[in-house]
Design a protein around this motif. Structure first.
Motif, PDB file in Angstrom:
ATOM      1  N   ILE A  89       0.843  -1.210   0.000  1.00 20.07           N
ATOM      2  CA  ILE A  89       0.000   0.000   0.000  1.00 20.07           C
ATOM      3  C   ILE A  89       0.871   1.250   0.000  1.00 20.07           C
ATOM      4  O   ILE A  89       0.676   2.189  -0.771  1.00 20.07           O
ATOM      5  N   ARG A  90       1.878   1.227   0.837  1.00 21.07           N
ATOM      6  CA  ARG A  90       2.776   2.376   0.967  1.00 21.07           C
ATOM      7  C   ARG A  90       3.514   2.629  -0.365  1.00 21.07           C
ATOM      8  O   ARG A  90       3.583   3.758  -0.859  1.00 21.07           O
ATOM      9  N   ASP A  91       4.034   1.527  -0.940  1.00 23.36           N
ATOM     10  CA  ASP A  91       4.755   1.671  -2.211  1.00 23.36           C
ATOM     11  C   ASP A  91       3.827   2.229  -3.294  1.00 23.36           C
ATOM     12  O   ASP A  91       4.239   3.047  -4.120  1.00 23.36           O
ATOM     13  N   ARG A  92       2.586   1.767  -3.304  1.00 26.78           N
ATOM     14  CA  ARG A  92       1.618   2.241  -4.300  1.00 26.78           C
ATOM     15  C   ARG A  92       1.384   3.751  -4.168  1.00 26.78           C
ATOM     16  O   ARG A  92       1.400   4.498  -5.148  1.00 26.78           O
ATOM     17  N   GLU A  93       1.204   4.227  -2.922  1.00 27.54           N
ATOM     18  CA  GLU A  93       0.997   5.672  -2.688  1.00 27.54           C
ATOM     19  C   GLU A  93       2.182   6.485  -3.184  1.00 27.54           C
ATOM     20  O   GLU A  93       2.055   7.488  -3.874  1.00 27.54           O
ATOM     21  N   LEU A  94       3.380   5.961  -2.836  1.00 29.12           N
ATOM     22  CA  LEU A  94       4.592   6.685  -3.233  1.00 29.12           C
ATOM     23  C   LEU A  94       4.761   6.690  -4.751  1.00 29.12           C
ATOM     24  O   LEU A  94       5.227   7.661  -5.336  1.00 29.12           O
ATOM     25  N   LEU A  95       4.353   5.571  -5.376  1.00 26.25           N
ATOM     26  CA  LEU A  95       4.436   5.479  -6.836  1.00 26.25           C
ATOM     27  C   LEU A  95       3.673   6.629  -7.488  1.00 26.25           C
ATOM     28  O   LEU A  95       4.195   7.321  -8.367  1.00 26.25           O
TER      29      LEU A  95
END
Ligand code: SAH
Length: 478
Positions: A89-95
Motif C-alpha cells: 500500500i505504501r509503495d503504491r501511494e509513493l508510486l
C-alpha cells in the motif's frame, strides 16, 4: 499493442549529477544498492530499521541514510526512485506521488507498478552488458549472465580504457584500412597481451610509440606462457589457461594433453606436438627449448602446454633456464595435477588426521631409469603417496616397498586417464598390484595412489577383480 513488440526499451541512464532515492532499507534495498553504489549517482536511502550493511555504507559516506519512511516531499530533484518499503500500500501511494513529480519509478519485484525494470548486468566498466527477459524467465537471465561472465575477460574494462586513451593517436597516425586493422589486431589479443605483460601505463606508452613509428619499437615482443592443461577434462582448465590458448599464435603441446583442450585454440594457431612418445618422432628437451625460443623470437605468443601442473614432473626449470638465457619473457599458469584429479575421482583425501600429515608425489622413473627413493619411509605404516610414470615400473615399486617392510595388504588405487572420458579406477593392494595391471590391461597414463582406497560409495568397487569402474562424479558429468 503487438505481442511481438518489445515492452522494455534498454537504455543506459547517465548517473553523473543524478539523484536516486530508495524507499526501504531492508534486504531488497541492499541488493539494489549493490548495483546503485557502483554508479556515480547520489543515493539516499529511507527506512526506520536499516540493515547493518546499509548503516555501514552510510558510515563510509557512500550513501545518505534517513531513518524514517520516504515521503512525497523527498522526490524533489530526484531522477529515479526504487520502492521497497515492504508494504504494498505504501509503495503504491509513493508510486503515484513520484510519477506526479516526474520521477521514474521501479517498484522492486513488481513490474506492473514500475516505469522501468532492472536488468542483470555483467560489469566490465566502462563495458557493461545488460540482460533482461522482460521478467519472463529470471533463471534464464542468470544463466545467460554467467555464460557472458565467463566469456568476457576480467581485464576487458581496462582494455577498453586503454583503447580510449589510444584513440586520438590512432586517429592521427592511421587512416582507413590500416586503422581498422590496428583495432582488429588490438582487440583480437595484442592489446590484452601487452596489457597483461606490462601493465596499463607501459602498455599505453608502448602503443603510442608504436603508432608514432618510433625507431626500435616492434609490434609485440615474443612471449612464452607455460600453461598447465590439467588432467584432461576441459572444465578443469583455469580460465587464464583457456584465455591464453584462445590468443596463442603457436602452441607447443605435450602428447598427454587432451585433444578437447586443444580445440580451444584459434584455427590459425600453429599447433606442434612436442611429446616424447614411445615410437613416432621424439623431441629432445633441447629441441623443445629451441622451438619455444625461435617462435617467441619472431614475436609470437607461444603457449607451452603441459599435462597437469607444469610444476610437477614437467621439466619446468630446464625450460625456464633456457628462456632466461635467451632473454625471452614468460609466465607460468598452474594446472590441476593428475594426483589431485585421481584423489577426487576416488573420493578420498590425500591427507588425513591421524593417518598421514604429509603426502609425497614421486616418479617411478627418472633420467637414469627406475627412480630410487627413501623406500623405508614410503613403506612405513600410514604413508600415503602418488606415483607418477609408474605403469611400466609397477613391479619395481612393488618389490622395493615389500623389501622395506610394507604390508602386502596396503591399499592401492590405480586411476587411469583421470578426469578423461575413459577414466578407469582400479582397486588393488600392494600384493595384488601386478595382477591388477595385467588383468585390467592398464596402459596409462595412470597415477598410482598408495595408502588410500576408493570410497566405496563413490565407485561401488573394492577389489581389482570387480573390474573397471567409472567414478561417480565423472560418470554424471560426462
Ligand atoms: N605435470 C603432470 C605430470 C607429467 S608426468 C601432472 O601434473 O599431472 C606424466 C605422468 O603424469 C604420467 O605418466 C601419469 O603418471 C601422470 N598423468 C598425466 N595425466 C594423467 C591423467 N589424466 N590421469 C592419470 N595420470 C596422468
Amino acid at each position: 499493442m503487438s505481442t511481438e513488440a518489445m515492452r522494455y526499451l534498454p537504455i543506459f541512464v547517465d548517473t553523473s549529477a543524478c539523484r536516486i532515492v530508495v524507499g526501504g532499507a531492508g534486504t531488497a534495498a541492499v541488493s539494489k544498492l549493490r548495483v546503485l553504489l557502483k554508479t556515480q549517482a547520489n543515493v539516499s536511502v529511507f527506512g526506520s530499521h536499516p540493515e547493518a550493511q546499509i548503516i555501514e555504507w552510510a558510515g563510509q559516506g557512500r550513501l545518505s541514510l534517513h531513518r524514517r519512511d520516504l515521503s512525497a516531499a523527498d522526490f524533489s530533484g530526484v531522477k529515479l526512485a526504487y520502492l521497497c518499503s515492504g508494504s504494498v500500500i505504501r509503495d503504491r501511494e509513493l508510486l503515484h506521488a513520484a510519477r506526479a513529480m516526474g520521477v521514474t519509478v521501479n517498484t522492486v519485484d513488481d513490474a506492473g507498478s514500475s516505469d522501468f525494470i532492472s536488468p542483470a548486468i555483467v560489469d566490465r566498466n566502462p563495458v557493461v552488458v545488460a540482460i533482461s527477459s522482460s521478467g519472463s524467465a529470471p533463471v534464464l537471465v542468470q544463466s545467460i549472465r554467467s555464460t557472458i561472465e565467463q566469456l568476457l575477460d576480467h581485464n576487458l574494462g581496462v582494455l577498453a580504457r586503454l583503447a580510449a586513451h589510444l584513440r586520438p593517436v590512432v586517429k592521427s597516425s592511421l587512416q582507413g584500412k590500416a586503422r581498422l586493422n590496428f583495432w582488429r589486431d588490438f582487440l583480437a589479443g595484442t592489446g590484452a597481451r601487452v596489457l597483461d605483460q606490462h601493465g596499463f601505463s607501459n602498455a599505453r606508452r608502448h602503443f603510442q610509440a608504436l603508432l608514432r613509428d618510433e625507431p626500435g619499437v616492434t609490434a609485440t615482443k615474443g612471449h612464452v606462457s607455460i600453461v598447465g592443461a590439467g588432467p584432461g577434462d576441459p572444465e578443469l582448465l583455469t580460465r587464464r589457461a583457456a584465455r591464453l590458448l584462445e590468443r596463442a599464435d603457436v602452441i607447443l603441446t605435450d602428447r598427454l594433453v587432451d585433444k578437447r583442450i586443444l580445440d580451444l585454440a584459434r584455427r590459425e594457431a600453429l599447433q606442434i606436438e612436442v611429446g616424447k612418445s614411445a615410437g613416432g618422432v621424439s623431441w629432445t628437451q633441447h629441441d623443445i627449448n629451441e622451438a619455444m625460443i625461435s617462435h617467441a623470437g619472431t614475436g609470437a605468443a607461444v603457449v607451452r602446454l603441459k599435462a597437469g601442473d607444469p610444476v610437477v614432473f614437467g621439466r619446468l626449470d630446464e625450460e625456464l633456464d633456457a628462456l632466461d638465457e635467451a632473454q625471452i619473457e614468460y609466465d607460468i599458469v598452474p594446472g590441476i595435477s593428475s594426483a589431485n584429479a585421481a584423489a577426487s575421482a576416488i573420493g578420498r583425501s590425500l591427507t588425513r588426521r591421524e593417518r598421514n600429515s604429509a603426502v609425497s608425489l614421486i616418479t617411478a622413473q627418472d633420467a637414469a631409469g627406475y627412480a630410487e627413493h627413501d623406500w623405508r619411509a614410503l613403506a612405513a605404516p600410514g604413508s600415503t603417496f602418488a606415483i607418477y610414470m609408474g605403469v611400466r615400473a609397477a613391479r619395481f615399486v612393488q618389490g622395493r616397498l615389500l623389501l622395506h617392510g610394507a604390508a602386502p595388504t596396503v591399499p592401492i588405487v590405480i586411476v587411469e586417464r583421470a578426469s578423461q572420458l575413459r577414466q578407469r579406477v582400479v582397486n588393488a593392494t600392494l600384493g595384488s598390484l601386478l595382477e591388477a595391471f595385467a588383468d585390467q590391461g592398464i596402459a596409462g597414463p595412470a597415477v598410482i595412489l598408495v595408502g588410500v582406497d576408493s570410497r566405496a560409495s563413490s565407485i561401488g568397487a573394492t577389489q581389482a577383480s570387480t573390474g573397471p569402474q567409472l567414478a561417480a562424479g565423472y560418470a554424471q558429468a560426462q
